[in-house]
Motif scaffolding. Structure first.
Motif, mmCIF file in Angstrom:
data_model
loop_
_atom_site.group_PDB
_atom_site.id
_atom_site.type_symbol
_atom_site.label_atom_id
_atom_site.label_comp_id
_atom_site.label_asym_id
_atom_site.label_seq_id
_atom_site.Cartn_x
_atom_site.Cartn_y
_atom_site.Cartn_z
ATOM 1 N N LEU A 206 0.947 -1.027 -0.272
ATOM 2 C CA LEU A 206 -0.207 0.500 0.108
ATOM 3 C C LEU A 206 1.116 1.203 -0.179
ATOM 4 C CD1 LEU A 206 -2.441 1.626 0.077
ATOM 5 C CD2 LEU A 206 -2.135 1.440 2.670
ATOM 6 N N THR A 207 1.685 0.936 0.807
ATOM 7 C CA THR A 207 2.706 2.452 1.205
ATOM 8 C C THR A 207 3.485 2.779 0.014
ATOM 9 O OG1 THR A 207 3.176 2.226 2.605
ATOM 10 C CG2 THR A 207 4.111 3.300 2.170
ATOM 11 N N SER A 208 3.656 1.635 -1.213
ATOM 12 C CA SER A 208 4.953 2.072 -2.748
ATOM 13 C C SER A 208 3.910 2.623 -3.852
ATOM 14 C CB SER A 208 4.998 0.486 -2.941
ATOM 15 O OG SER A 208 5.540 -0.268 -2.218
ATOM 16 N N PHE A 209 2.032 1.719 -3.624
ATOM 17 C CA PHE A 209 1.187 2.370 -4.487
ATOM 18 C C PHE A 209 1.163 3.917 -4.001
ATOM 19 C CE2 PHE A 209 -3.543 3.683 -4.599
ATOM 20 C CZ PHE A 209 -3.527 2.807 -6.137
ATOM 21 N N LEU A 210 1.018 4.395 -3.050
ATOM 22 C CA LEU A 210 0.831 5.936 -2.798
ATOM 23 C C LEU A 210 1.896 6.478 -3.163
ATOM 24 C CD1 LEU A 210 -1.343 5.154 0.328
ATOM 25 C CD2 LEU A 210 -2.628 5.482 -1.750
ATOM 26 N N ILE A 211 2.706 5.613 -2.320
ATOM 27 C CA ILE A 211 4.694 6.766 -3.446
ATOM 28 C C ILE A 211 4.394 7.283 -4.654
ATOM 29 C CG2 ILE A 211 7.041 7.027 -3.294
ATOM 30 C CD1 ILE A 211 7.467 5.670 -0.330
ATOM 31 N N ILE A 212 4.574 6.066 -5.965
ATOM 32 C CA ILE A 212 3.939 6.175 -6.933
ATOM 33 C C ILE A 212 3.580 6.798 -7.381
ATOM 34 C CG2 ILE A 212 4.887 5.019 -9.163
ATOM 35 C CD1 ILE A 212 7.076 4.787 -7.215
ATOM 36 N N GLY A 213 1.957 6.346 -6.751
ATOM 37 C CA GLY A 213 0.726 6.957 -7.789
ATOM 38 C C GLY A 213 0.657 9.034 -7.138
ATOM 39 N N ALA A 214 1.593 8.913 -5.634
ATOM 40 C CA ALA A 214 1.310 10.524 -5.634
ATOM 41 C C ALA A 214 2.353 11.653 -6.584
ATOM 42 C CB ALA A 214 1.909 10.838 -3.922
ATOM 43 N N THR A 215 3.620 10.458 -7.120
ATOM 44 C CA THR A 215 3.961 11.265 -7.918
ATOM 45 C C THR A 215 4.242 11.014 -9.013
ATOM 46 O OG1 THR A 215 6.872 9.665 -6.446
ATOM 47 C CG2 THR A 215 6.886 10.736 -8.731
ATOM 48 N N VAL A 336 -0.754 4.369 -13.144
ATOM 49 C CA VAL A 336 -1.895 4.050 -13.933
ATOM 50 C C VAL A 336 -3.264 4.686 -13.121
ATOM 51 C CG1 VAL A 336 -3.622 2.885 -14.974
ATOM 52 C CG2 VAL A 336 -1.169 2.076 -15.182
ATOM 53 N N VAL A 337 -3.153 4.830 -11.967
ATOM 54 C CA VAL A 337 -3.731 5.088 -11.278
ATOM 55 C C VAL A 337 -3.709 6.291 -10.618
ATOM 56 C CG1 VAL A 337 -5.011 5.748 -8.610
ATOM 57 C CG2 VAL A 337 -4.553 2.859 -9.837
ATOM 58 N N GLY A 338 -2.630 7.019 -10.493
ATOM 59 C CA GLY A 338 -1.872 8.457 -10.139
ATOM 60 C C GLY A 338 -2.195 9.382 -11.650
ATOM 61 N N SER A 339 -1.811 8.672 -12.595
ATOM 62 C CA SER A 339 -2.095 9.439 -13.912
ATOM 63 C C SER A 339 -3.816 9.587 -14.267
ATOM 64 C CB SER A 339 -1.392 9.334 -14.608
ATOM 65 O OG SER A 339 -1.329 7.694 -15.423
ATOM 66 N N SER A 340 -4.428 8.533 -14.476
ATOM 67 C CA SER A 340 -5.862 8.457 -14.698
ATOM 68 C C SER A 340 -6.616 9.848 -13.679
ATOM 69 C CB SER A 340 -6.261 6.970 -14.701
ATOM 70 O OG SER A 340 -5.401 6.400 -15.722
ATOM 71 N N VAL A 341 -6.117 9.289 -12.224
ATOM 72 C CA VAL A 341 -6.897 10.378 -11.864
ATOM 73 C C VAL A 341 -6.768 11.799 -11.915
ATOM 74 C CG1 VAL A 341 -7.533 10.588 -8.940
ATOM 75 C CG2 VAL A 341 -7.440 8.287 -10.173
ATOM 76 N N GLY A 342 -5.578 11.938 -12.020
ATOM 77 C CA GLY A 342 -5.144 12.895 -12.434
ATOM 78 C C GLY A 342 -5.553 14.123 -13.995
ATOM 79 N N TYR A 350 -11.655 20.407 -13.112
ATOM 80 C CA TYR A 350 -10.353 21.433 -11.796
ATOM 81 C C TYR A 350 -9.112 22.135 -11.847
ATOM 82 C CZ TYR A 350 -14.154 19.278 -8.910
ATOM 83 O OH TYR A 350 -15.037 18.648 -8.350
ATOM 84 N N GLY A 351 -8.935 22.030 -12.940
ATOM 85 C CA GLY A 351 -8.072 22.772 -13.891
ATOM 86 C C GLY A 351 -6.699 22.162 -14.223
ATOM 87 N N LEU A 352 -5.723 22.688 -14.542
ATOM 88 C CA LEU A 352 -4.558 22.135 -14.866
ATOM 89 C C LEU A 352 -3.550 21.955 -13.122
ATOM 90 C CD1 LEU A 352 -2.888 22.856 -18.300
ATOM 91 C CD2 LEU A 352 -3.350 20.297 -17.895
ATOM 92 N N ALA A 353 -3.756 22.195 -12.070
ATOM 93 C CA ALA A 353 -2.978 21.955 -11.110
ATOM 94 C C ALA A 353 -3.953 21.083 -10.066
ATOM 95 C CB ALA A 353 -2.885 23.385 -10.273
ATOM 96 N N ALA A 354 -5.355 20.474 -11.091
ATOM 97 C CA ALA A 354 -6.022 19.492 -9.816
ATOM 98 C C ALA A 354 -4.272 18.565 -9.880
ATOM 99 C CB ALA A 354 -7.155 19.195 -10.794
ATOM 100 N N PRO A 355 -3.823 17.709 -11.124
ATOM 101 C CA PRO A 355 -3.241 16.508 -10.816
ATOM 102 C C PRO A 355 -2.191 16.691 -9.383
ATOM 103 C CG PRO A 355 -3.239 17.290 -13.285
ATOM 104 C CD PRO A 355 -4.112 18.023 -11.963
ATOM 105 N N ILE A 356 -1.508 18.056 -9.232
ATOM 106 C CA ILE A 356 -1.119 18.014 -7.926
ATOM 107 C C ILE A 356 -1.095 17.676 -6.508
ATOM 108 C CG2 ILE A 356 1.330 19.730 -7.471
ATOM 109 C CD1 ILE A 356 1.143 21.088 -10.143
ATOM 110 N N TRP A 357 -2.583 18.174 -6.874
ATOM 111 C CA TRP A 357 -3.178 18.310 -5.586
ATOM 112 C C TRP A 357 -4.126 16.826 -5.416
ATOM 113 C CZ3 TRP A 357 -3.018 21.769 -1.850
ATOM 114 C CH2 TRP A 357 -2.890 23.254 -2.433
#
Length: 388
Positions: A206-215, A336-342, A350-357
Motif C-alpha cells: 500500500l505504501t509503495s502504491f501511494l508513493i508512486i501514485g502521488a509522484t 496508472v491510478v495516479g495519472s488517470s485520477v489526475g 478542476y484545472g491543470l493544477a488538479a493532478p498536483i493536488w
C-alpha cells in the motif's frame, strides 16, 4: 556489486525505454496506422496493463524454473514482442506487441530482484536493487529522449529495432555473467500464495502504491503545467525533464546506499518531503522560483523511494518471485491510478493544477499508512527485523 547486477539494470533500461518511447512518437504512429492520437496513448496503457495483469500470471508459470533460465526466457519473450512492434503494419499488431512486452517486463522485474537478492549479502540488497532501478530512471532521462530523437531522424521503426538489438546484447551478456543459481525448491502456487496472508506485506504494498501514485499524478502532467500555468517556453520543457530525471538518478544513488540500514526511516522521511514538495508545487504553480526547486525535490523523494520500498517488501515477505512481481504490478498500478485520477480531475473542470493536488492527497495518505511505525505502534523487535 557483481557485474551481473549491472547487466540486470541494462535489461531494465531497455524495457523501460520501450515502455515510454511511444509517448515521443505519438503523431508519427497515429499517421502510420491511421488512428487518432488518443488511440496511440492506449498503446502505453496496454504495456502497463500487461505489467499489472499478465506479469504475475507469467511469473506463476515460472515458479519452479531456475532464476537465470527464467530471466533469459523472459528476455526472449520481450525480444519477440519488441521485434513484432518493429515490423508491425497495423495498429492491432502493435497493440499485441505492447501487451507481450508489458507482460515480459513485469515478470523480468520480479526475477531481476530475486536474482539480485541471491547474488549479494542481505545488507547489500537495497544497493543492488538501486542499480536495477537505476536502469529504469536512466531510461527516462536518456533512453526515451534518445529513442524519440532517433525516431525523428531515422523513422520510428529504427527506434524499435535499436531497443531490440540492445535487449539481445544484454541477454547474451546475462547468459555469460549471471551465475547458474541453485534450482529453487519445488513450489506449488498455493504454497507461494500463503505469503500474501501477511498483513504487513500488504501494508508495504500500500505504501509503495501511494508513493508512486502521488509522484506520477503530478509527473504525468508536468509539460502542460509548465507551459500553461508556470509560463515556461515549450523549448525549455526538455531541459526541465532532464533536471527532474537527474534528480531521480541522484536520489536513487542515495537511497540505494541507505535502504538496507534505514528502510523505514527513509520511507517516512521521503513521504513527508514528497508531501511538502507537492504542496509547494500546487500552491506556487505560477512561480518558476518555487516550481523548479519543488520539481527537483519531487525527483529526489518520489521514484527514488523504490530501493527502500523493495527492501521493506523483501524483509516482510521474502525474495520470492511472486512477491516481487506482484510488488512491481502494484507499483505500475500506482502509475496508472495516479495519472488517470489526475486526468479525471482535469476533465472534471478542476484545472491543470488538479493532478498536483491529487498527488498531495496520495502522498499524505502514504504518510498515514506509516503512522503505526511513526507513532511507535510496531514493536521494537519488528522494527529491528525490518531494518535488518
Amino acid at each position: 556489486m557483481p557485474l551481473a547486477i549491472y547487466v540486470l539494470g541494462l535489461t531494465i533500461f531497455c524495457m523501460t525505454t520501450s515502455e515510454f518511447m511511444v509517448a515521443g512518437m505519438m503523431n508519427t504512429l497515429a499517421e502510420q496506422f491511421g488512428v487518432p492520437v488518443s488511440a496511440v496513448g492506449y498503446l502505453i496503457s496496454a504495456f502497463s496493463a500487461g505489467m499489472v495483469v499478465g506479469g504475475p500470471i507469467l511469473t506463476a508459470a515460472l515458479l519452479n524454473t531456475p532464476r537465470k533460465k527464467a530471466f533469459i526466457a523472459l528476455s526472449v519473450v520481450f525480444l519477440v514482442g519488441q521485434l513484432l512492434g518493429a515490423i508491425a503494419n497495423s495498429y492491432e499488431v502493435m497493440m499485441v506487441s505492447r501487451i507481450i512486452t508489458g507482460v515480459a517486463s513485469s515478470a523480468a522485474f520480479g526475477v531481476s530482484i530475486s536474482i539480485s537478492a541471491s547474488l549479494v549479502k542481505e545488507n547489500e540488497r537495497g544497493r543492488a536493487v538501486s542499480i536495477i532501478f537505476g536502469g529504469l530512471m536512466i531510461a527516462t532521462v536518456l533512453g526515451t529522449p534518445a529513442a524519440t530523437w532517433a525516431a525523428d531522424a531515422y523513422g520510428w521503426r529504427f527506434s524499435f529495432w535499436a531497443v531490440a538489438v540492445l535487449v539481445l546484447l544484454s541477454g547474451i551478456t546475462a547468459l555469460r555473467l549471471i551465475p547458474s543459481l541453485a534450482k529453487p525448491e519445488p513450489t506449488r502456487l498455493r504454497h507461494e500464495m500463503t505469503a500474501f496472508r501477511n498483513r504487513k506485506l500488504w501494508a508495504a504494498y500500500l505504501t509503495s502504491f501511494l508513493i508512486i501514485g502521488a509522484t506520477f499524478a503530478a509527473f504525468s502532467y508536468f509539460a502542460p503545467i509548465f507551459t500553461d500555468l508556470t509560463g515556461f517556453s515549450a523549448a525549455s520543457i526538455p531541459i526541465l525533464f532532464v533536471v527532474y530525471g537527474a534528480a531521480t538518478v541522484i536520489g536513487n544513488l542515495i537511497t540505494g546506499r541507505l535502504a538496507d540500514r534505514y528502510t523505514m526511516q527513509l520511507l517516512a522521511a521521503g513521504l513527508i518531503v514528497l508531501s511538502i514538495a507537492l504542496l509547494a508545487f500546487a500552491i506556487g504553480v505560477h512561480e518558476p522560483l518555487i516550481v523548479i526547486p519543488a520539481v527537483i525535490v519531487i525527483g529526489l523523494a518520489g521514484v527514488p523511494m523504490n530501493p527502500p520500498m523493495v527492501a521493506r517488501v523483501i524483509r516482510t515477505g521474502g525474495s520470492g518471485l511472486m512477491i516481487n512481481t506482484v510488488h512491481t504490478a502494484i507499483v505500475t498500478f500506482g502509475v496508472v491510478v495516479g495519472s488517470s485520477v489526475g486526468g479525471l480531475a482535469i476533465s472534471a473542470g478542476y484545472g491543470l493544477a488538479a493532478p498536483i493536488w491529487v498527488g498531495v492527497v496520495l502522498a499524505l495518505a502514504g504518510v498515514l499508512s506509516l503512522l503505526p511505525y511513526m507513532m511507535g505502534g510496531i514493536s521494537r523487535r519488528e522494527i529491528a527485523d525490518m531494518e535488518g
